[in-house]
Design a protein around this motif. Structure first.
Motif, mmCIF file in Angstrom:
data_model
loop_
_atom_site.group_PDB
_atom_site.id
_atom_site.type_symbol
_atom_site.label_atom_id
_atom_site.label_comp_id
_atom_site.label_asym_id
_atom_site.label_seq_id
_atom_site.Cartn_x
_atom_site.Cartn_y
_atom_site.Cartn_z
ATOM 1 N N ASP A 131 33.748 -58.373 7.677
ATOM 2 C CA ASP A 131 34.989 -58.368 8.449
ATOM 3 C C ASP A 131 35.963 -59.393 7.858
ATOM 4 O O ASP A 131 35.914 -60.569 8.175
ATOM 5 N N TRP A 132 36.830 -58.915 7.015
ATOM 6 C CA TRP A 132 37.798 -59.798 6.397
ATOM 7 C C TRP A 132 38.869 -60.251 7.374
ATOM 8 O O TRP A 132 39.500 -61.291 7.185
ATOM 9 N N SER A 133 39.098 -59.507 8.424
ATOM 10 C CA SER A 133 40.175 -59.853 9.358
ATOM 11 C C SER A 133 39.857 -61.093 10.179
ATOM 12 O O SER A 133 40.767 -61.751 10.689
ATOM 13 N N VAL A 134 38.564 -61.438 10.337
ATOM 14 C CA VAL A 134 38.190 -62.596 11.140
ATOM 15 C C VAL A 134 38.501 -63.900 10.412
ATOM 16 O O VAL A 134 38.714 -64.938 11.028
ATOM 17 N N LEU A 135 38.539 -63.836 9.101
ATOM 18 C CA LEU A 135 38.652 -65.055 8.302
ATOM 19 C C LEU A 135 40.059 -65.639 8.379
ATOM 20 O O LEU A 135 41.051 -64.908 8.371
ATOM 21 N N TYR B 249 32.575 -77.718 8.829
ATOM 22 C CA TYR B 249 31.713 -78.337 9.838
ATOM 23 C C TYR B 249 32.170 -77.975 11.249
ATOM 24 O O TYR B 249 31.356 -77.623 12.115
ATOM 25 N N GLN B 250 33.473 -78.044 11.514
ATOM 26 C CA GLN B 250 33.978 -77.763 12.858
ATOM 27 C C GLN B 250 33.755 -76.310 13.248
ATOM 28 O O GLN B 250 33.368 -76.014 14.384
ATOM 29 N N LEU B 251 33.998 -75.382 12.324
ATOM 30 C CA LEU B 251 33.786 -73.968 12.630
ATOM 31 C C LEU B 251 32.307 -73.666 12.855
ATOM 32 O O LEU B 251 31.951 -72.906 13.764
ATOM 33 N N GLU C 189 33.596 -67.523 10.114
ATOM 34 C CA GLU C 189 34.811 -68.148 9.618
ATOM 35 C C GLU C 189 34.505 -69.361 8.741
ATOM 36 O O GLU C 189 35.308 -69.724 7.874
ATOM 37 N N ALA C 190 33.371 -70.018 8.993
ATOM 38 C CA ALA C 190 32.998 -71.175 8.167
ATOM 39 C C ALA C 190 32.562 -70.770 6.772
ATOM 40 O O ALA C 190 32.461 -71.628 5.882
ATOM 41 N N ALA C 191 32.321 -69.489 6.537
ATOM 42 C CA ALA C 191 31.841 -69.047 5.228
ATOM 43 C C ALA C 191 32.883 -69.264 4.144
ATOM 44 O O ALA C 191 32.544 -69.652 3.016
ATOM 45 N N LEU C 192 34.153 -69.033 4.460
ATOM 46 C CA LEU C 192 35.194 -69.120 3.436
ATOM 47 C C LEU C 192 35.352 -70.543 2.889
ATOM 48 O O LEU C 192 35.261 -70.750 1.672
ATOM 49 N N PRO C 193 35.585 -71.567 3.717
ATOM 50 C CA PRO C 193 35.667 -72.923 3.146
ATOM 51 C C PRO C 193 34.352 -73.393 2.540
ATOM 52 O O PRO C 193 34.356 -74.156 1.561
ATOM 53 N N SER C 194 33.225 -72.934 3.080
ATOM 54 C CA SER C 194 31.936 -73.344 2.513
ATOM 55 C C SER C 194 31.757 -72.810 1.099
ATOM 56 O O SER C 194 31.322 -73.529 0.195
ATOM 57 N N LEU D 105 24.385 -65.616 -0.622
ATOM 58 C CA LEU D 105 24.378 -64.254 -0.081
ATOM 59 C C LEU D 105 24.598 -64.247 1.429
ATOM 60 O O LEU D 105 25.307 -63.385 1.963
ATOM 61 N N PHE D 106 23.993 -65.198 2.131
ATOM 62 C CA PHE D 106 24.184 -65.274 3.579
ATOM 63 C C PHE D 106 25.643 -65.585 3.918
ATOM 64 O O PHE D 106 26.159 -65.102 4.935
ATOM 65 N N MET D 107 26.308 -66.382 3.085
ATOM 66 C CA MET D 107 27.715 -66.687 3.330
ATOM 67 C C MET D 107 28.628 -65.520 2.948
ATOM 68 O O MET D 107 29.697 -65.340 3.544
ATOM 69 N N LEU D 108 28.220 -64.733 1.956
ATOM 70 C CA LEU D 108 29.038 -63.595 1.555
ATOM 71 C C LEU D 108 28.987 -62.449 2.563
ATOM 72 O O LEU D 108 29.905 -61.615 2.613
ATOM 73 N N ARG D 109 27.933 -62.396 3.367
ATOM 74 C CA ARG D 109 27.800 -61.300 4.336
ATOM 75 C C ARG D 109 28.974 -61.223 5.302
ATOM 76 O O ARG D 109 29.567 -60.140 5.470
ATOM 77 N N PRO D 110 29.362 -62.316 5.986
ATOM 78 C CA PRO D 110 30.513 -62.200 6.883
ATOM 79 C C PRO D 110 31.823 -61.932 6.148
ATOM 80 O O PRO D 110 32.724 -61.296 6.712
#
Length: 570
Positions: free
Chosen positions: A322-326, A505-507, A515-520, A313-318
């Protein structure tokens, strides 16, 4: 003379096992006098002992101690609850408690940091709502934060083994004690828990091996353990001998844990012999009433929430905010790199495993068994240790024969990283294939030889059709492990070949947690596949043979974090 010719026939297998064991052998050779280029090993060790080594040792031991306690308490409590008691939602929680296996520990660390840090939504919301100032929660990126992350990420190792022990080995003894009038509390304290002790010890040892091998959580939280010290000595201090000797010390700790795990596993097998017969009955869960059943429900629900639901849930929040940041344009490239490396490694690992297992099947001599053990030596070795052990001989060969270009071949192409993957995860495929061979009667081989079948026909026409499920499970587990592997990938990946794990990890390190939410989350989805297969296998086992199925499958679940698969498809 026959032994000499048998050794000659085994030369290809010996060479293959030598390549897989080379990193570990190179680390051991770094302590020899001829393995030092400019400074003696004693001088380096004395310098480390007076500076960084006490901190590395103390932090690693303290982290391991509390993770062991946390994983043992949570894993044993949840296993006892779903095995010995009946309460609402017990059947669903039996497999829901496996879900944290799909969540890499470093992804959990990123999720909690994003939500609980000073600038996170929880503290910002509390300050805005109640007019408060300053920090309202303890710092997440700390030693205690890492202990919490590892506890809820690794407790399923203890849960699976303890669940098997409590559900099968204590069944008839618990029933006998009940008939003799022993109260429930006494049956649990004097029968169930002592019989489950070897399983709990084995699960704790495996959880500790994962903790020692971790780089993502400790590096992101700024905790100075052996693993972070190894890469710092190699990359920041440019001291390969210091890195090698730190890696050797970490390897010694891992080998100690491995010995403890094997010892507990032998005791676990011994206790299983008395209760695995066909007449054994399952323990009947005790129906809880009143507040006790909701307490049991809460004990089992909390680890699922903390180890899987909340981080997701914490990763789904971003993602939702804001989809444009990803970085959608780069996501497919990162995903393709991860899938490509995972597919290549899985195919090679299965091929190596089939070759070694077939050699042992055809000629079960001490030589072939020793070769297989040599090839499996890297399965419990952390990725950072493998990197150092791999680059040491490559650097030496590059200095001796620079015209060969070995250094460029290993460090600028996929050769080095696939090599490191095979060293780490080939044992996963090997043990899964060997578990498949256990179910093939030797009489089939004898019949094929009597009919004049060659070794190739025996493998392709007799063994392969019966090994398809085992090899598929081996390829799947190796693929998932490669997708989530971080330290070796970060050091050895070719240029412009970032993977999902490295990018996450880098993000996160750059505080770009949104931005790290998507690959995670992509890594979590990949990790769900073997967990769902495992839960399906556990649920589908019929009651009379459920205990045997769990004993065969539980180690394959444990291996999803440390690589000890034996029979996922049993």
């Amino acid at each position: 003379m026959p032994r000499f010719f048998a050794a000659l026939r085994s030369l290809p297998l010996i060479a293959l096992a030598g390549l897989l064991a080379l990193p570990v052998l190179a680390l051991l050779a770094s302590w020899l006098p001829w393995g030092q280029a400019d400074v003696s090993s004693g001088a380096i060790l004395r310098e480390m002992a007076s500076t960084v080594l006490p901190g590395y040792l103390w932090t690693t031991l303290w982290l391991g101690l509390w993770v062991a306690v946390g994983a043992a308490v949570v894993g044993t409590a949840t296993a006892a609850a779903v095995t010995l008691f009946e309460f609402p939602g017990r059947r669903q929680l039996e497999w829901l408690l496996l879900l944290p296996l799909a969540m890499p520990a470093y992804v959990t660390a990123y999720a909690y940091t994003d939500f609980l840090q000073y600038s996170g939504p929880l503290q910002v919301g509390l300050r805005d709502t109640f007019g408060l100032e300053g920090r309202l929660l303890p710092e997440v990126r700390s030693l205690w934060g890492a202990i919490g992350v590892f506890t809820f990420a690794l407790y399923p190792y203890v849960y699976l083994l303890a669940r098997a022990a409590l559900g099968d080995r204590a069944a008839h003894l618990m029933e006998a004690a009940r008939l003799l009038g022993a109260p429930l509390r006494r049956r649990i304290s004097t029968i169930a828990l002592p019989l489950a002790r070897p399983a709990v010890a084995a699960g704790v040892a495996l959880a500790l091996m994962e903790t020692l091998a971790d780089f993502g959580v400790t590096s992101y939280f700024g905790i100075q353990t052996f693993t972070t010290g190894i890469l710092k000595a190699w990359l920041s201090m440019d001291n390969r001998f210091a890195a090698a000797q730190l890696a050797t010390m970490l390897l010694a700790l891992v080998l100690l844990l491995l010995w403890l795990e094997h010892r507990a596993e032998r005791r676990l097998r011994f206790t299983a012999k008395g209760s695995g017969h066909a007449g054994a009955t399952e323990a009947q869960p005790v129906a809880l009433r009143g507040g006790a059943r909701w307490l049991a429900w809460g004990v089992c629900t909390l680890p699922v929430l903390m180890g899987f639901v909340a981080p997701v849930l914490f990763m789904l929040r971003p993602l939702a905010s804001d989809w444009s940041v990803l970085p959608w344009d780069r996501f497919l490239e990162w995903g393709w790199n991860s899938v490509r490396l995972g597919g290549i490694t899985a195919a090679l690992a299965v091929a190596v495993a089939l070759s070694l297992a077939f050699a042992v099947r055809r000629r079960p001599t001490w030589l072939t068994r020793s070769v297989v053990q040599l090839a499996s030596v890297g399965y419990a070795v952390p990725g950072a240790v493998i990197v150092v052990g791999l680059l040491l001989p490559v650097g030496w060969l590059q200095s001796v024969a620079p015209q060969w270009g070995v250094g460029a071949l290993v460090t600028t192409t996929a050769v080095g990283i696939v090599w490191a993957y095979l060293v780490r995860f080939c044992a996963v495929a090997l043990q899964s294939v060997q578990s498949g061979y256990v179910r093939i009667p030797v009489s089939l081989d004898d019949s094929a030889r009597m009919l004049g079948a060659s070794s190739l026909r025996l493998m392709t026409q007799v063994h392969w059709p019966l090994l398809k499920r085992s090899t598929a499970a081996a390829a799947l587990l190796v693929f998932v492990d490669v997708m989530k592997e971080l330290p070796a990938t970060m050091v050895l990946r070719p240029f412009n070949s970032d993977t999902l794990a490295v990018v996450a990890y880098q993000l996160a390190r750059d505080e770009r947690l949104g931005e790290a939410a998507l690959p995670s989350l992509a890594l979590v989805l990949v990790g769900l596949v073997p967990v769902l297969l495992l839960s399906r296998t556990l649920r589908s086992a019929p009651p009379p043979v459920r205990a045997a199925a769990v004993v065969a499958v539980d180690e394959s679940a444990v291996v999803e974090a440390v690589g000890k698969t034996r029979s996922l498809t049993a």
